[in-house]
Structures are given as C-alpha cells and as structure tokens.
Write an enzyme that holds these catalytic residues in place. Structure first.
Site, mmCIF file in Angstrom:
data_model
loop_
_atom_site.group_PDB
_atom_site.id
_atom_site.type_symbol
_atom_site.label_atom_id
_atom_site.label_comp_id
_atom_site.label_asym_id
_atom_site.label_seq_id
_atom_site.Cartn_x
_atom_site.Cartn_y
_atom_site.Cartn_z
ATOM 1 N NE ARG A 95 -4.001 1.955 2.252
ATOM 2 C CZ ARG A 95 -4.333 2.698 3.293
ATOM 3 N NH1 ARG A 95 -3.735 2.551 4.450
ATOM 4 N NH2 ARG A 95 -5.297 3.598 3.174
ATOM 5 C CG ASN A 127 -1.219 8.808 3.290
ATOM 6 O OD1 ASN A 127 -1.663 7.800 2.715
ATOM 7 N ND2 ASN A 127 -0.515 9.741 2.666
ATOM 8 C CG HIS A 226 -8.230 -3.651 -1.162
ATOM 9 N ND1 HIS A 226 -9.256 -2.750 -1.298
ATOM 10 C CD2 HIS A 226 -7.120 -2.897 -0.938
ATOM 11 C CE1 HIS A 226 -8.800 -1.516 -1.164
ATOM 12 N NE2 HIS A 226 -7.500 -1.572 -0.956
HETATM 13 C C1 HEM Z 1 -9.297 1.293 -5.795
HETATM 14 C C2 HEM Z 1 -9.167 2.262 -4.917
HETATM 15 C C3 HEM Z 1 -8.684 2.010 -3.525
HETATM 16 C C4 HEM Z 1 -9.277 2.440 -2.394
HETATM 17 C C5 HEM Z 1 -10.554 3.274 -2.281
HETATM 18 C C6 HEM Z 1 -8.499 1.939 -1.296
HETATM 19 C C7 HEM Z 1 -8.780 2.181 0.040
HETATM 20 C C8 HEM Z 1 -8.184 1.514 1.085
HETATM 21 C C9 HEM Z 1 -8.564 1.657 2.467
HETATM 22 C C10 HEM Z 1 -9.657 2.598 2.987
HETATM 23 C C11 HEM Z 1 -7.805 0.816 3.195
HETATM 24 C C12 HEM Z 1 -7.856 0.627 4.707
HETATM 25 C C13 HEM Z 1 -7.121 1.749 5.394
HETATM 26 C C14 HEM Z 1 -7.400 1.821 6.869
HETATM 27 O O1 HEM Z 1 -8.563 1.696 7.265
HETATM 28 O O2 HEM Z 1 -6.444 2.060 7.641
HETATM 29 C C15 HEM Z 1 -6.922 0.151 2.294
HETATM 30 C C16 HEM Z 1 -5.982 -0.777 2.662
HETATM 31 C C17 HEM Z 1 -5.122 -1.382 1.771
HETATM 32 N N1 HEM Z 1 -4.985 -1.081 0.445
HETATM 33 FE FE1 HEM Z 1 -6.243 0.012 -0.666
HETATM 34 N N2 HEM Z 1 -7.449 1.222 -1.777
HETATM 35 C C18 HEM Z 1 -7.509 1.245 -3.138
HETATM 36 C C19 HEM Z 1 -6.590 0.687 -4.004
HETATM 37 C C20 HEM Z 1 -5.494 -0.021 -3.607
HETATM 38 C C21 HEM Z 1 -4.413 -0.419 -4.479
HETATM 39 C C22 HEM Z 1 -4.300 -0.038 -5.944
HETATM 40 C C23 HEM Z 1 -3.542 -1.145 -3.733
HETATM 41 C C24 HEM Z 1 -2.256 -1.791 -4.154
HETATM 42 C C25 HEM Z 1 -2.090 -2.375 -5.308
HETATM 43 C C26 HEM Z 1 -4.083 -1.194 -2.400
HETATM 44 C C27 HEM Z 1 -3.518 -1.883 -1.356
HETATM 45 C C28 HEM Z 1 -4.012 -1.891 -0.068
HETATM 46 C C29 HEM Z 1 -3.521 -2.762 0.973
HETATM 47 C C30 HEM Z 1 -2.481 -3.847 0.785
HETATM 48 C C31 HEM Z 1 -4.204 -2.433 2.145
HETATM 49 C C32 HEM Z 1 -3.996 -3.016 3.532
HETATM 50 C C33 HEM Z 1 -2.852 -2.268 4.202
HETATM 51 C C34 HEM Z 1 -2.510 -2.746 5.587
HETATM 52 O O3 HEM Z 1 -3.064 -3.716 6.097
HETATM 53 O O4 HEM Z 1 -1.620 -2.114 6.188
HETATM 54 N N3 HEM Z 1 -5.236 -0.479 -2.355
HETATM 55 N N4 HEM Z 1 -7.163 0.603 1.008
#
Ligand code: HEM
Ligand SMILES: *[C@@H]1O[C@H](CO)[C@@H](O)[C@H](O)[C@H]1NC(C)=O
Ligand SMILES: *[C@@H]1O[C@H](CO)[C@@H](O)[C@H](O)[C@H]1NC(C)=O
Length: 353
Positions: A95, A127, A226
């Site tokens: 991420r 962030n 995700h």
């Molecule tokens: C499509 C639009 C996207 C949205 C709206 C989005 C939104 C989010 C949100 C809200 C979270 C949780 C954050 C939290 O509550 O602390 C999250 C976690 C995450 N996102 Fe996305 N994301 C998107 C695209 C992506 C992309 C393109 C990637 C990587 C290729 C990605 C990888 C991740 C990962 C791996 C997590 C978990 C991180 C952790 O556990 O530390 N996301 N994302």
C-alpha cells in the site's frame, strides 16, 4: 511541454533511424507519385509521437546492475523477516508504494516526515493513522546504504519491497523497473485529493485511476491488492450499516466489532479478504461475487455494473488476475518518476538531504 532531455534524445535517435528517412523519401517522391498530404501526415505522426512522449523516462530493470548488483539480495531478506514477524507488513508495504505513486508520482514523497517547516503526506486523510511499514523501509535503507552508499533511491526501494511482499505472500513475481530518484517535496493536498476514498463509487474510482494514466482494467486488477491486509472500522462503517449490496450475515459479523456510532471503535481492524488475509490470491474477487467486499469501494466493482465481468474473470482465473495485476503494477510504477538529474538519492528515506 515539459519534455526532458533524455526523452528528446531517444526520440531524436528513434526518428532519425525510422521516421525521417521515410518522410524524406516521401519528400523526394512528392513531386511524382506521392501526395503532399502523405508528406504532411508523416510529420504530423512525428509530432503526435513527440507529444505522446512527454512522460518519457528510462526506468530499467537492470538499472543497478553495475552500481549495486546485490540490491535485490540485500532487500528481500529484510522484507522476509519483517513479514515473518508480522504478516500484515507485506500488505502495508504494497500500500505504501501505491500511496507514493498516486501523489506526484513514484518519488518516495510519502516517506518524508513532517518537520517544523515541512508538511509531508503522512497526516493527509487517507494516510493519517493508516499507512505503515516505515520502519521496514528504514531498515532496508540502512542495509542498502551499507552495500552501496548513496546509490539506491528510496522510491526504488518502495517498488522492490512492494514486489517482494507480493511474492512472499504467494503472489506473482515480476521484474521491477528501476532508476527513480527521490523527491525534495511532498504534497499534503494532493495526498488528500488524488488517493481514492473507500466511499467512492465506480465512476469516482475510474476517474481517480485515469487521472494517473491507469485504465479501467488496471483499476480492477490493482484493487485485487485488497486480497491482503486490514482496514479500520472508520473505513468500512458506512458500507456495513448503510449499503444494500452486502451479504447480511457478513454485515452483521463486521458490525459486531465496528459499532454504528461514529467515534466508537473507529480503529478496530477487519481483514479486507475475509478468507485468506495473508495470502496473495484471487479470493478478494470471489468475496465480491458473494457480496462480501469490506469497503464500499470494493463492492462497487461487483454491483451489476461494468466491472462485474472482469471480477468474474479474476475470480475464476488466478493466472489472468496475476497477469493483469503485474501489468498494472508496472504501469503504476511508471507514474512520473524523477530521473536524470531531477530529485536526489536520500540517505535517510524520511529526510530531504
Ligand atoms: C481502488 C481504490 C482504492 C481504495 C478506495 C483503497 C482504500 C483503502 C482503504 C480505505 C484501506 C484501509 C485503510 C485503513 O482503514 O487504515 C486500504 C488498505 C489497503 N490497500 Fe487500498 N485502496 C484502493 C486501491 C489499492 C491499491 C491499488 C492497492 C495496491 C495495489 C491497495 C492496497 C491496499 C492494501 C495492501 C491495504 C492493507 C494495508 C494494511 O493492512 O496495512 N489499495 N485501502
Ligand atoms: C492525524 O491524527 C491525529 C491522531 O489521531 C490527529 O490528532 C490529527 O489531527 C490528524 N491530523 C490531521 C491533519 O488530520
Ligand atoms: C459518484 O460520486 C460522485 C462524487 O461523490 C457524485 O458526484 C456522482 O454523482 C456519483 N455518481 C453516480 C453514478 O452515482
């Protein structure tokens, strides 16, 4: 038009070896069989190539082959031991790379700490209290600096660590393009506007990704990120209480640890992929088909809309998902890198030199 020198140079070489001869041949034959229009359109073609080449840069997979040949062997064990200590860190590193690339390109801007007179991206809405993995990056940088002082950028470290994380958690492998340099700036405001919101609808997601030069298909494939990691209640509360397009048992399960009341349990975590949160697989898409996507922005990909068919494709073929994911990761890694003499190679990823 901000054409960089290398872009111009490679284009010049390309044109002189391929196009100019054709155009001059056309020119000499113009008086006879070829029309003037053909001649003009030949040069219009060159002009279009020039305009389309504005993002020209030269990231290469072998960028460090002589300056830091061991860079991959230095980085991977550090990522491995971090993930061995805490599985979630693999997700966090993936991420970080995404959040870096969507804000002024892949330039390690996301890693810069705030100071008394510098506001970075770390406290921007998407962030703040959410992105993590910085100490792993610090550790990698320490090892890399020992092996090849002042050579490898933090931006490239992010790209390699993201790839290594995906591989270590069972996902696809690919060769990472390198040669990015580190920014001397960051943008708090762009971190707020460019990063997609979990409350976003499908058109919002499409537009956020297209602003970065990423296609609809890239967007659906990258959302498969995700398949690992966790989200806070504050990120999915709206979806589990207000949305209709969600499995009701799944919603109830998630509600048990995410109270409806705003401010209550905001930071409670749930896995983005309820089946295999520490495995990089295609279960994310299977969950969507079962209406068990955690975020509103996940479930909009399977909602009787235009993304349904891609979701079904990825849910039924790991190979296709992996292949599209890799293509899209490489494209995302190509977003506006600093190359040549732009930017710098930081010594400490948190600080501008
Ligand atoms: C499509 C639009 C996207 C949205 C709206 C989005 C939104 C989010 C949100 C809200 C979270 C949780 C954050 C939290 O509550 O602390 C999250 C976690 C995450 N996102 Fe996305 N994301 C998107 C695209 C992506 C992309 C393109 C990637 C990587 C290729 C990605 C990888 C991740 C990962 C791996 C997590 C978990 C991180 C952790 O556990 O530390 N996301 N994302
Ligand atoms: C970031 O989170 C902290 C701690 O929750 C909070 O005090 C701060 O106001 C937030 N920063 C911004 C810019 O919203
Ligand atoms: C999607 O969200 C945007 C911004 O929140 C809104 O303006 C737009 O009307 C929504 N589109 C659809 C199709 O619901």
């Amino acid at each position: 038009m901000a054409l960089n020198f290398l872009g111009f140079y490679s284009l010049y070489k390309y044109m002189s070896s391929n196009f100019i001869p054709h155009c001059s041949t056309l020119f000499t034959k113009m008086a006879s069989s070829y029309s003037f229009m053909a001649f003009v359109s030949c040069y219009i073609l060159i002009l279009l190539l020039l305009l389309g080449n504005t993002s020209a840069h030269n990231l290469k997979t072998n960028y460090y082959s002589s300056s830091c040949p061991n860079v991959f062997q230095v980085i991977k064990p550090v990522v491995k031991s971090a993930i061995f200590g805490e599985k979630r860190l693999g997700a966090s590193l993936l991420r970080l790379f995404f959040h870096d690339c969507f804000v002024n390109g892949c330039d390690a801007s996301v890693l810069l700490d705030d100071t008394a007179n510098f506001k970075g991206e770390k406290t921007a809405g998407p962030n703040n209290n959410s992105i993590r993995g910085f100490s792993v990056i610090d550790k990698i940088k320490l090892h890399v600096e020992k092996a090849c002082p002042g050579v490898v950028s933090c931006a490239d470290i992010l790209a390699i660590a993201a790839r290594d994380s995906v591989v270590i958690l069972g996902g696809p492998n690919w060769e990472v393009k390198l040669g990015r340099r580190d920014s001397r700036t960051a943008s708090f405001s762009k971190a707020n506007t460019n990063l997609p919101s979990p409350a976003s609808n499908l058109s919002g997601l499409i537009s956020d990704f297209s602003s970065q030069g990423l296609s609809f298909k890239d967007m659906v494939a990258l959302s498969g990120g995700h398949t690992i990691g966790k989200a806070r209640c504050i990120s999915f509360r709206g979806h589990i209480y207000n949305d209709k397009n969600i499995n009701s048992n799944f919603a109830k399960e998630r509600q048990a640890k995410c109270p409806k009341q705003v401010g209550s349990g905001d930071f409670n975590l749930a896995p983005l992929d309820l089946q295999t949160p520490n495995l990089f697989d295609n279960k994310y898409y299977k969950n969507l088909i079962n209406h068990k996507g955690l975020l509103h922005s996940d479930q909009v990909l399977f909602n009787n809309g235009p993304a349904d068919s891609l979701v079904k494709t990825y849910a039924s073929s790991t190979t296709t998902f992996f292949s599209h994911f890799v293509t899209a990761m490489i494209k995302m890694g190509d977003i506006k890198p600093l190359t040549g003499s732009k930017g710098e190679i930081r010594k400490n990823c948190r600080k501008i030199i």
